[in-house]
Design a protein around this motif. Structure first.
Motif, PDB file in Angstrom:
ATOM      1  N   GLU A  72       0.814  -1.214   0.000  1.00 54.85           N
ATOM      2  CA  GLU A  72       0.000   0.000   0.000  1.00 54.85           C
ATOM      3  C   GLU A  72       0.852   1.270   0.000  1.00 54.85           C
ATOM      4  OE1 GLU A  72      -3.301   0.052  -0.039  1.00 54.85           O
ATOM      5  OE2 GLU A  72      -3.883  -1.991   0.475  1.00 54.85           O
ATOM      6  N   ALA A  73       2.079   1.181   0.472  1.00 53.36           N
ATOM      7  CA  ALA A  73       2.902   2.376   0.656  1.00 53.36           C
ATOM      8  C   ALA A  73       3.888   2.625  -0.483  1.00 53.36           C
ATOM      9  CB  ALA A  73       3.674   2.270   1.970  1.00 53.36           C
ATOM     10  N   MET A  74       3.856   1.814  -1.542  1.00 52.97           N
ATOM     11  CA  MET A  74       4.883   1.939  -2.566  1.00 52.97           C
ATOM     12  C   MET A  74       4.865   3.299  -3.269  1.00 52.97           C
ATOM     13  SD  MET A  74       6.767  -0.672  -2.416  1.00 52.97           S
ATOM     14  CE  MET A  74       6.458  -1.376  -0.796  1.00 52.97           C
ATOM     15  N   ALA A  75       3.684   3.815  -3.578  1.00 52.90           N
ATOM     16  CA  ALA A  75       3.631   5.106  -4.271  1.00 52.90           C
ATOM     17  C   ALA A  75       4.188   6.216  -3.388  1.00 52.90           C
ATOM     18  CB  ALA A  75       2.198   5.427  -4.695  1.00 52.90           C
ATOM     19  N   ASN A 685       9.761   3.447   6.526  1.00 58.87           N
ATOM     20  CA  ASN A 685       9.513   4.257   7.712  1.00 58.87           C
ATOM     21  C   ASN A 685       9.230   5.716   7.347  1.00 58.87           C
ATOM     22  OD1 ASN A 685      11.224   5.140  10.796  1.00 58.87           O
ATOM     23  ND2 ASN A 685       9.126   4.506  10.504  1.00 58.87           N
ATOM     24  N   ASN A 686       9.673   6.118   6.162  1.00 55.79           N
ATOM     25  CA  ASN A 686       9.437   7.501   5.729  1.00 55.79           C
ATOM     26  C   ASN A 686       8.179   7.635   4.871  1.00 55.79           C
ATOM     27  OD1 ASN A 686      10.652   6.081   3.589  1.00 55.79           O
ATOM     28  ND2 ASN A 686      11.464   7.953   2.669  1.00 55.79           N
ATOM     29  N   THR A 687       7.271   6.653   4.956  1.00 59.50           N
ATOM     30  CA  THR A 687       5.995   6.731   4.249  1.00 59.50           C
ATOM     31  C   THR A 687       4.858   6.804   5.259  1.00 59.50           C
ATOM     32  OG1 THR A 687       5.591   4.335   4.155  1.00 59.50           O
ATOM     33  CG2 THR A 687       6.977   5.280   2.415  1.00 59.50           C
ATOM     34  N   TRP A 688       3.657   7.067   4.744  1.00 57.28           N
ATOM     35  CA  TRP A 688       2.498   7.212   5.627  1.00 57.28           C
ATOM     36  C   TRP A 688       2.103   5.910   6.325  1.00 57.28           C
ATOM     37  CZ3 TRP A 688      -1.602   4.067   4.536  1.00 57.28           C
ATOM     38  CH2 TRP A 688      -1.688   3.565   3.229  1.00 57.28           C
ATOM     39  N   ILE A 689       2.685   4.802   5.922  1.00 63.68           N
ATOM     40  CA  ILE A 689       2.330   3.518   6.531  1.00 63.68           C
ATOM     41  C   ILE A 689       2.660   3.491   8.024  1.00 63.68           C
ATOM     42  CG2 ILE A 689       4.482   2.223   6.223  1.00 63.68           C
ATOM     43  CD1 ILE A 689       2.841  -0.086   5.124  1.00 63.68           C
ATOM     44  N   ARG A 690       3.552   4.356   8.462  1.00 66.25           N
ATOM     45  CA  ARG A 690       3.901   4.358   9.887  1.00 66.25           C
ATOM     46  C   ARG A 690       2.708   4.737  10.764  1.00 66.25           C
ATOM     47  NH1 ARG A 690       6.680   8.817   7.749  1.00 66.25           N
ATOM     48  NH2 ARG A 690       6.106  10.841   8.634  1.00 66.25           N
TER      49      ARG A 690
END
Length: 815
Positions: A72-75, A685-690
Motif C-alpha cells: 500500500e505504501a509503494m507510491a 519508515n518515511n511513508t504514511w504507513i507508519r
C-alpha cells in the motif's frame, strides 16, 4: 492447498484494522486498476498504476495469493517528502575540502551543487585518497537491503567501479545471519541459514511437533532478498487446519504473530538464554536415555566429548533441567516434558536467526543442530532442523528454472598487493571498530588481520545510522574519515551524516529485472520504469557509469551497455540456461513488451524434498562439507583457533548483559529488537504507513502489564528508554504478549536526535540501536549482538519534542 482470500488471511493475523486505516489515509485517494507495468521489489511482484504520469499505487501480482499489506505504501515511497532532490554538499566541506570539521556531520546545512560539480568532487577525492593513502583507505560500505533488481544493485556497482579504480576495503557476511554463516560450515559444511529446507508439504504430512525457536514466519516471510513469492502463507494456513495432529510450540520472549495465529504453546525464556535451555533439554534426553545413540555414532563426530560437558564431567556442572531453569527462567518440569515430547514425536526444530544475534550467538545454532542430532531425526521426512522457515526460501517449492545473473562487481584488478597486511574485507558489523581502531589487530574465523586506516567512506543503498548497533559510538567513529559520500533516494539519517550526497532514483524510476523467490526461483519479472526520475535523481547505474568515465575506465565499467542493454544481456544469459534445461523462454522483446513475466514449472520431486535426506541414506557418498564429512558436534578446527569465547563444542557462555545478572539491578529490563511488521528494516519508515503502528508519532515499545504498573505507565504513554549507551523516546503498548522483565521494540525506526550531530543526544523517534551493544558475537564470527541489551524505562514527563526524522536537512547558500 486451498487458497484463502487476502482479507481473510490478514484478519487471521490481526492486520485488518491496519489495512482499514491505510485505506482511509492513502494520499492518492484513487481507485487502483491493474496496469501492464509489471515490477517487483523485496515485497513481491506487482503491477504499477500510473495516471497522468504519476504513480498512484500498485496492484498485487495476479498469482500472489498472499500479498503483503506493505504494498500500500509503494507510491508514497516515490513521493516521500524527504527525497534527495539534487546533489548536495555539506557547507563547510564545500568550503574547506576533505576533513572539514567532521564533528559537524549530522548537524550542518547542505549546499546544492550541479551534477557536474558533484561528479568532479567525487572523482577528484577518490583519486586523491588512492594516491595519498592507497586502496585500503577507501571503504565501500553499502550494506543494506538495496534494490532487488539485478542491474541497479548499488553495492555491486560501487565495488565494480572501485575494483577498476584499484581496490577497496569491503564487508563480509551480513547483519542478519553473521554468526550462523560462520559457525554452520564448521558444523554441517554449508552456510545452512540460506539453504533450501525440507519442503512444507513434507512437514504437513509427516511432522507431529513443530518447535518455533525464535522464529516468526508470518512476519518475516513478507519479504525476501529476491522478490518474495509468499508461498509459506498457504502452508501456514494449512498447518492451522492440521493443529489437531501437529502441535506447535513457540519458544520466544514474546507471543509472535505466528504463535498467535497457530494458537501455539508459548514457552518464554529470558532473552539470551537459548543455549542454556537447549542444554537442559539435551541433559534430559541423555540422562533418560531418550537420545538416538545410533544416529550420533553414524552421522556425527565428537558427541562423547560434548557429553562430558553436558554431564558436568569436564567442568563439574551438570547441565540439568534445574540448572537450565535457573538461567532461563523456564521451569525444570517444562524442560523435561518438552524433551520427552520431542523424543516421542517426529519433531522439526525451526530455528530463527534472532537466536544467533546475541552475545556468543554461534552457540545457539550449534546447539540446536546438536539437539536435533540427539533426537536422531535429521534427514527423515518432517524431522530434524531448519534455520530459514521464517524467510522466503524456507520450505518453499523450488522451480525447475535457470538462474538469472546480474551485473557483477568484476574480477579483482591491479592494486591487490596491499591485501597482505590489512583486511580487504571486514565482518560487516565491525565497521565502527574499524574506523575507531586503525592498525589494530582483530580475529575472525581463524585468521588474525589488521584494521585498515579508512580515509574515505562511500555508502550506496544502505542506512547504517539505523541498522548498526550503538548509535553514539557510530557517530564518534563516523568522525574519523576525511570524506563520507552517500548515494540514496532519501535523506536517511546516514545521508544527513555525509559530506557529499548524490540523489539516486527509486525502483519505479528505472528499468531492471528480477527473479522472484530467493531460492525457489519461480519466475523472472521485468521491472519496467513506471515514471520518470523525480527532480535530478539518476539511477545507480548511471551515476557509477559517469563516475567511471571521469576516472578513466568508463567502457570497462559499462562494457558498452546501458541499463536496458544489461537487462537484455542477463535475460539472454538466463535464456541460454533455459535452453540447456529444455525450458521454454520467449525472446527478450516478446518478454519485455508482453506480460513481462516468465513462469517456471515446479517438478513433483520438489514437493518431497527432505533436507539432509541424501546424507542420511548414504553419509559416505553424500558426505557433508566438514573435515569429517559428518555433523561436527566437536570441531577440531575451532579447537585449533584457541578462542576463549568460542569453545570447540556447544557451550553456555555468560553474555555481556542478561536478566539475572548484577547489571540487571541497574537496568532491569531486557530489550528485544525484532524485525518490524510493516517495514523492511528502515525501509518504508518515511511513508504514511507508519500511521498504522506509531504511538504519538513514536516507535511502539511492548511492555508487560506488571512492569508497566510498577512504573506508572499506561497504554499510549510516551516513555524514555535508556542505558549507559543512549536514550530514546517510544510509545508504550502495554500487553501480556511479552514476558515480564522484557520490552520489545522493533529495529528500523529512523534516528532523530534532539541535538543533531551530538553524541548522547536523545532520539525523539525511537531508534532502538541507540541502546544496543556494538560488540562481536565472538572472535569466530564477529556478528552483531543486537538482542543482548539491558535498559530501564520510565514515563516521559516533559514537553514532547517534534519528530523531525523525515525532514530534509537545512539548506544553505554557497558561501
Amino acid at each position: 492447498m486451498k487458497k484463502i482470500s487476502r482479507r481473510k488471511f490478514l484478519q487471521a493475523t490481526a492486520a485488518t484494522a491496519a489495512l482499514a486505516s491505510a485505506a482511509a489515509q492513502s494520499p492518492s485517494g484513487a481507485i487502483l486498476e491493474r496496469s501492464n507495468r509489471i515490477s517487483a521489489n523485496h515485497w513481491g511482484a506487482f503491477y504499477v498504476n500510473v495516471r497522468g504520469g504519476r504513480m498512484v499505487g500498485v496492484t498485487p501480482y495476479v498469482k500472489d495469493a498472499y500479498p503483503t499489506p506493505m504494498l500500500e505504501a509503494m507510491a508514497d515511497r516515490v513521493y516521500a517528502q524527504n527525497r534527495i532532490q539534487y546533489p548536495m554538499v555539506r557547507a563547510s566541506y564545500l568550503r574547506d575540502g576533505p576533513g572539514a570539521d567532521p564533528t559537524l556531520r549530522g548537524a550542518e546545512p547542505f549546499v546544492r551543487v550541479s551534477w557536474r560539480e558533484a561528479f568532479d568532487l567525487v572523482a577528484k577525492e577518490l583519486n586523491r585518497v588512492k594516491k595519498e593513502f592507497g586502496p585500503p583507505s577507501i571503504f565501500a560500505g553499502s550494506y543494506g537491503w538495496y534494490d532487488a533488481g539485478q542491474i541497479n544493485n548499488p553495492p555491486v556497482l560501487l565495488q565494480r567501479m572501485l575494483r577498476l579504480h584499484g581496490g577497496f576495503v569491503g564487508g563480509t557476511g551480513d547483519y542478519s545471519t553473521a554468526a550462523g554463516q560462520v559457525i554452520m560450515p564448521h558444523v554441517v559444511g554449508t552456510l545452512e541459514v540460506y539453504e533450501q529446507q525440507t519442503a512444507w508439504p513434507v512437514i504437513l504430512d509427516n511432522t507431529q511437533l513443530i518447535v518455533l525457536w525464535g522464529a516468526d514466519p508470518l512476519l518475516n516471510c513478507q519479504i525476501g532478498w529476491a522478490p518474495a513469492d509468499h508461498y509459506a502463507y498457504g502452508a501456514i494456513e494449512e498447518l492451522k487446519k492440521r493443529r489437531g495432529r501437529i502441535e506447535v510450540v513457540s519458544i520466544d520472549p514474546r507471543v509472535t504473530d505466528t504463535a498467535r495465529y497457530l494458537d501455539a504453546r508459548w514457552i518464554a525464556p529470558r532473552p539470551g538464554t537459548d543455549t542454556a535451555l537447549m542444554l537442559g533439554i539435551a541433559h534430559a534426553l541423555y540422562s533418560e536415555k531418550r537420545h538416538d545413540q545410533a544416529f550420533l555414532d553414524k552421522y556425527t563426530v565428537g558427541f562423547a566429548r560434548f557429553a562430558e560437558y553436558l554431564t558436568g564431567k569436564s567442568d563439574g556442572t551438570p547441565k540439568t533441567p534445574e540448572w537450565a531453569a535457573n538461567i532461563s527462567g523456564v521451569e525444570a518440569s517444562v524442560i523435561r516434558n518438552l524433551a520427552r515430547q520431542m523424543a516421542a514425536k517426529r519433531t522439526m526444530l525451526m530455528g530463527g536467526w534472532a537466536i544467533q544475534r546475541q552475545h556468543h550467538g554461534e552457540q545457539a545454532h550449534w546447539m540446536l543442530v546438536t539437539l536435533a542430532a540427539m533426537l536422531g531425526q535429521i534427514g527423515l521426512p518432517g524431522g530434524g532442523f531448519g534455520l530459514s522457515y521464517h524467510y522466503d526460501s524456507g520450505g518453499n517449492l523450488t522451480a525447475s528454472a535457470p538462474g538469472l545473473p546480474g551485473i557483477t562487481s568484476g574480477a579483482a584488478s591491479g592494486g591487490a598487493a596491499w591485501l597482505s597486511k590489512d583486511a580487504n574485507a571486514i565482518p560487516v558489523a565491525r565497521v565502527a571498530d574499524m574506523l575507531l581502531n586503525p592498525g589494530q589487530p582483530f580475529d575472525f574465523n581463524g585468521k588474525r588481520q589488521t584494521y585498515p586506516d579508512i580515509k574515505l567512506v562511500y555508502w550506496a543503498g544502505g542506512n547504517p545510522f539505523v541498522h548498526h548497533q550503538d548509535r553514539n559510538r557510530l557517530i564518534q567513529a563516523w568522525q574519523k574519515p576525511q570524506t563520507v559520500i552517500v548515494q540514496d533516494p532519501f535523506w536517511t539519517p546516514t545521508a544527513k551524516f555525509a559530506d557529499i550526497v548524490l540523489p539516486a532514483s527509486t525502483t519505479f524510476e528505472r528499468d531492471d529485472i528480477a527473479q522472484v523467490g530467493s531460492y525457489s526461483r519461480v519466475r523472472i519479472v521485468a521491472m519496467k520504469k513506471a515514471v520518470e526520475p523525480l527532480y535530478e535523481s539518476r539511477s545507480d547505474f548511471e551515476i557509477f557509469a559517469e563516475l567511471s568515465r571521469r576516472l578513466g575506465f568508463g567502457p570497462k565499467f559499462t562494457e558498452g551497455r546501458d541499463t536496458l542493454g544489461w537487462v537484455r544481456f542477463v535475460y539472454g544469459e538466463a535464456r541460454k540456461q533455459a535452453a540447456q534445461l529444455k525450458l521454454p523462454m520467449p525472446d527478450f522483446d516478446t518478454f519485455w513488451n508482453g506480460t513481462g513475466v516468465v513462469e517456471f514449472p515446479i517438478p513433483g520431486e520438489s514437493r518431497s524434498f527432505v533436507r539432509y535426506g541424501d546424507f542420511r541414506k548414504d553419509p559416505i557418498l553424500n558426505a557433508l562439507g566438514t573435515p569429517s564429512g559428518k555433523i561436527e558436534i566437536y570441531s577440531k578446527t575451532i579447537e585449533g583457533f584457541k578462542y576463549d569465547d568460542c569453545p570447540p563444542h556447544p557451550t553456555w557462555l555468560e553474555p555481556a548483559e542478561r536478566l539475572g545478572s548484577e547489571k540487571a539491578r541497574q537496568y532491569p529490563l531486557h530489550l528485544s529488537s525484532p524485525h518490524p511488521k510493516y517495514r523492511l528494516h528502515s525501509q518504508l519508515n518515511n511513508t504514511w504507513i507508519r500511521r498504522w503502528y506509531e504511538v504519538h508519532e513514536r516507535e511502539p515499545v511492548w511492555i508487560n502489564p506488571v512492569d508497566a504498573e510498577a512504573r506508572g505507565i499506561r497504554n499510549g504513554d510516551v516513555v524514555r528508554l535508556f542505558n549507559e549507551r543512549g536514550q530514546t523516546l517510544a510509545g508504550a503498548v502495554v500487553t501480556d504478549r511479552v514476558r515480564r522483565g522484557v520490552v520489545v521494540m522493533a529495529e528500523g525506526a529512523w534516528y532523530d536526535p534532539a541535538e543533531p550531530g551530538k553524541v548522547g543526544a536523545l532520539c525523539k523517534h525511537g531508534d532502538v540501536n541507540v541502546l544496543t551493544i556494538d560488540r562481536g558475537t565472538s572472535k569466530l564470527a564477529q556478528g552483531n549482538i543486537a538482542h543482548t541489551a539491558l535498559v530501564q524505562l520510565e514515563k516521559f514527563g516533559g514537553e514532547l519534542p517534534e519528530v523531525t526524522a523525515f525532514d530534509p536537512p537545512k539548506s544553505a547558500e554557497r558561501g
